[in-house]
Design an enzyme around this catalytic site. Structure first.
Site, PDB file in Angstrom:
ATOM      1  N   SER A 183      44.333  38.259  31.004  1.00 14.04           N
ATOM      2  CA  SER A 183      45.081  38.999  31.947  1.00 14.04           C
ATOM      3  C   SER A 183      46.487  39.067  31.322  1.00 14.04           C
ATOM      4  O   SER A 183      47.221  40.161  32.131  1.00 14.04           O
ATOM      5  CB  SER A 183      45.365  37.992  33.207  1.00 14.04           C
ATOM      6  OG  SER A 183      45.648  36.766  32.871  1.00 14.04           O
ATOM      7  N   HIS A 211      39.778  41.039  36.086  1.00 19.20           N
ATOM      8  CA  HIS A 211      40.524  42.226  35.548  1.00 19.20           C
ATOM      9  C   HIS A 211      39.523  43.690  35.383  1.00 19.20           C
ATOM     10  O   HIS A 211      40.207  44.381  34.928  1.00 19.20           O
ATOM     11  CB  HIS A 211      41.357  42.071  34.579  1.00 19.20           C
ATOM     12  CG  HIS A 211      42.627  40.962  35.023  1.00 19.20           C
ATOM     13  ND1 HIS A 211      43.754  41.371  35.595  1.00 19.20           N
ATOM     14  CD2 HIS A 211      42.455  39.812  35.038  1.00 19.20           C
ATOM     15  CE1 HIS A 211      44.532  40.382  36.035  1.00 19.20           C
ATOM     16  NE2 HIS A 211      43.836  39.414  35.860  1.00 19.20           N
ATOM     17  N   LYS A 241      41.848  42.597  42.687  1.00 19.21           N
ATOM     18  CA  LYS A 241      42.745  43.530  41.867  1.00 19.21           C
ATOM     19  C   LYS A 241      42.161  44.586  41.868  1.00 19.21           C
ATOM     20  O   LYS A 241      42.718  45.647  42.731  1.00 19.21           O
ATOM     21  CB  LYS A 241      42.535  42.800  40.432  1.00 19.21           C
ATOM     22  CG  LYS A 241      42.911  41.376  40.635  1.00 19.21           C
ATOM     23  CD  LYS A 241      42.786  40.710  39.158  1.00 19.21           C
ATOM     24  CE  LYS A 241      43.006  39.141  39.406  1.00 19.21           C
ATOM     25  NZ  LYS A 241      44.134  38.591  40.261  1.00 19.21           N
TER      26      LYS A 241
HETATM   27  N1  PMP Z   1      40.963  35.085  37.277  1.00 17.96           N
HETATM   28  C1  PMP Z   1      41.705  35.765  36.425  1.00 17.96           C
HETATM   29  C2  PMP Z   1      41.333  36.163  35.141  1.00 17.96           C
HETATM   30  C3  PMP Z   1      42.952  36.186  37.137  1.00 17.96           C
HETATM   31  O1  PMP Z   1      43.794  36.649  36.549  1.00 17.96           O
HETATM   32  C4  PMP Z   1      43.251  35.902  38.473  1.00 17.96           C
HETATM   33  C5  PMP Z   1      44.233  36.076  39.185  1.00 17.96           C
HETATM   34  N2  PMP Z   1      45.486  36.583  38.771  1.00 17.96           N
HETATM   35  C6  PMP Z   1      42.207  34.834  39.192  1.00 17.96           C
HETATM   36  C7  PMP Z   1      41.073  34.688  38.530  1.00 17.96           C
HETATM   37  C8  PMP Z   1      42.429  34.624  40.680  1.00 17.96           C
HETATM   38  O2  PMP Z   1      42.029  35.427  41.501  1.00 17.96           O
HETATM   39  P1  PMP Z   1      42.856  35.731  42.833  1.00 17.96           P
HETATM   40  O3  PMP Z   1      44.171  36.087  42.654  1.00 17.96           O
HETATM   41  O4  PMP Z   1      42.023  36.507  43.722  1.00 17.96           O
HETATM   42  O5  PMP Z   1      43.061  34.356  43.381  1.00 17.96           O
END
Ligand code: PMP
Length: 391
Positions: A183, A211, A241
């Protein structure tokens, strides 16, 4: 500790955070998911949201949400296992499983909750979990809460991973979990190699496609793009996302998903998502299923911009996706660059440790499929000016 000394400690810590330019505050942003957001009275090009396909404000999703509200109301009012269930939840899970060509799928209130539940259900003290050093915080938190032994390997270093797996080959229970797109770096996990190692060392493979969904593999994620989705035991993804809505999801074999419904505490003990969110997610899923051109366009545009930024002399790391880091190193320098870009019409996130490793503070550019040629020109001009000022 007395309440007074707790208060004292906290004050000290906050002051330290401020001194090292690491104090986080919620920005005064309005319309934060739009292509142009509003910040301190200015309309700025939004390079900071994860709405990669520009779907959060799409009329089809809005309609899905409002129809669901009209039919079911605003709240789910209970956990899914009690009465917090509606026809559209089951429909969403059914269509999601079909989309991923899996036996079953289940939806969580967030991606974070999904990762907690996976570890909670499938790992315990006797489990070894192999985890890439740059995996998302929700994965790390899940492993920590499960009590499993975490064995981290150097980011995307397959030799190191193999050594780690060989060292733990005699453990009874082994899981490997990895982001597929990282991310903060935008680079891709070596999914084929990872799947081979999981086969060789008889290890359950769990992927976090948060992502990648909507973007790679006709919207189905990187594992689909790389032809390894059938070798993945659990596919975790997020509607929050690329799909412009909210919620996490897990897809896989029927028994595994059923086990999660029973053992994932963040699912069992939490109120279900509201119907509006499910309506929007279902609309987003159908939209991506019927037309995957947004993801392809996004990747093309991102590749071009990355090459351009590199030609200016910026360090964009190893990205191969819609997430483009511009690594500047120092916290203050990064915050300075962020401020400078505001004056050029761009809203960009400045990411600092501990979210990224020490001395790798960066701007994180999050590209969107609905950027126009004019938007891209604006980004190019802003970075040309930043180069003059900073490099
Ligand atoms: N996994 C990854 C790789 C993320 O980047 C994120 C959020 N940035 C999440 C899980 C968590 O997802 P959510 O924002 O829907 O809680």
């Amino acid at each position: 500790m007395s309440p007074k000394s707790i208060y004292h400690c906290i004050q000290g810590e906050l002051a330290d955070l401020e001194k090292s330019a690491s104090l986080r505050t919620v920005p005064e942003v309005d319309n934060g998911a739009d292509r142009y957001l509003r910040f301190k009275g200015e309309d700025l090009l939004n390079l900071a949201s994860n709405d990669y396909l520009g779907l959060a404000g799409d009329s089809v999703l809005k309609e899905g949400a409002t129809d669901a509200v009209a039919k079911y109301g605003c709240g789910a009012a209970a956990s899914r296992l009690v009465t917090g269930n509606f026809g559209i939840y089951d429909q969403l899970e059914k269509e999601l499983a079909e989309f991923h060509n899996r036996e079953d799928s289940m939806v969580f209130s967030s991606g974070y909750a999904a990762n907690l539940a996976i570890m909670d259900a499938f790992a315990d003290k006797k489990t070894v979990v192999f985890s890439d050093k740059l995996n998302h915080a929700s994965i790390l938190d899940g492993i920590r809460m499960s009590g499993a032994r975490q064995v981290r390997y150097r980011h995307n270093d397959m030799e190191h991973l193999e050594k780690r797996m060989a060292d733990h080959a005699d453990c009874d229970s082994r899981i490997l979990i990895t982001d597929t797109i990282f991310s903060m770096d935008g680079d891709l996990a070596h999914m084929e190699h990872i799947a081979d190692l999981c086969d060789r060392y008889d290890t359950m493979l769990v992927v976090d496609e948060a992502h990648a969904e909507g973007v790679f593999g006709q919207g189905r994620g990187l594992c689909r793009e790389m032809g390894v989705s059938d070798r993945v035991d659990l596919h975790m993804g997020a509607f929050s996302k690329g799909l412009g809505s909210m919620g996490g999801a897990v897809s896989g074999r029927r028994e595994l998903v059923s086990y999660l419904r029973n053992r994932g505490r963040s699912f069992v003990f939490s109120t279900a998502l509201p119907p509006a969110v499910i309506g929007a997610s279902l609309a987003a899923l159908r939209l991506v299923r019927s037309d995957d051109s947004r993801g392809r366009r996004l990747l093309e545009m991102s590749r071009e911009l990355k090459l351009y930024l590199e030609s200016l002399g910026f360090d964009c790391g190893m990205t191969q996706s819609q997430i483009i880091p511009v690594i500047l190193g120092d916290n203050e320098r990064t915050l300075g660059a962020q401020k400078f870009l505001l004056t050029k019409g761009l809203y960009v996130a400045a990411i600092r440790p501990p979210t990224v490793p020490p001395n790798t503070a960066r701007l994180r550019l999050s590209m969107r499929a609905d950027f126009t040629r004019t938007d891209i020109d604006l980004i190019r001009m802003a970075f040309e000016a930043l180069k003059e000022e900073f490099l």
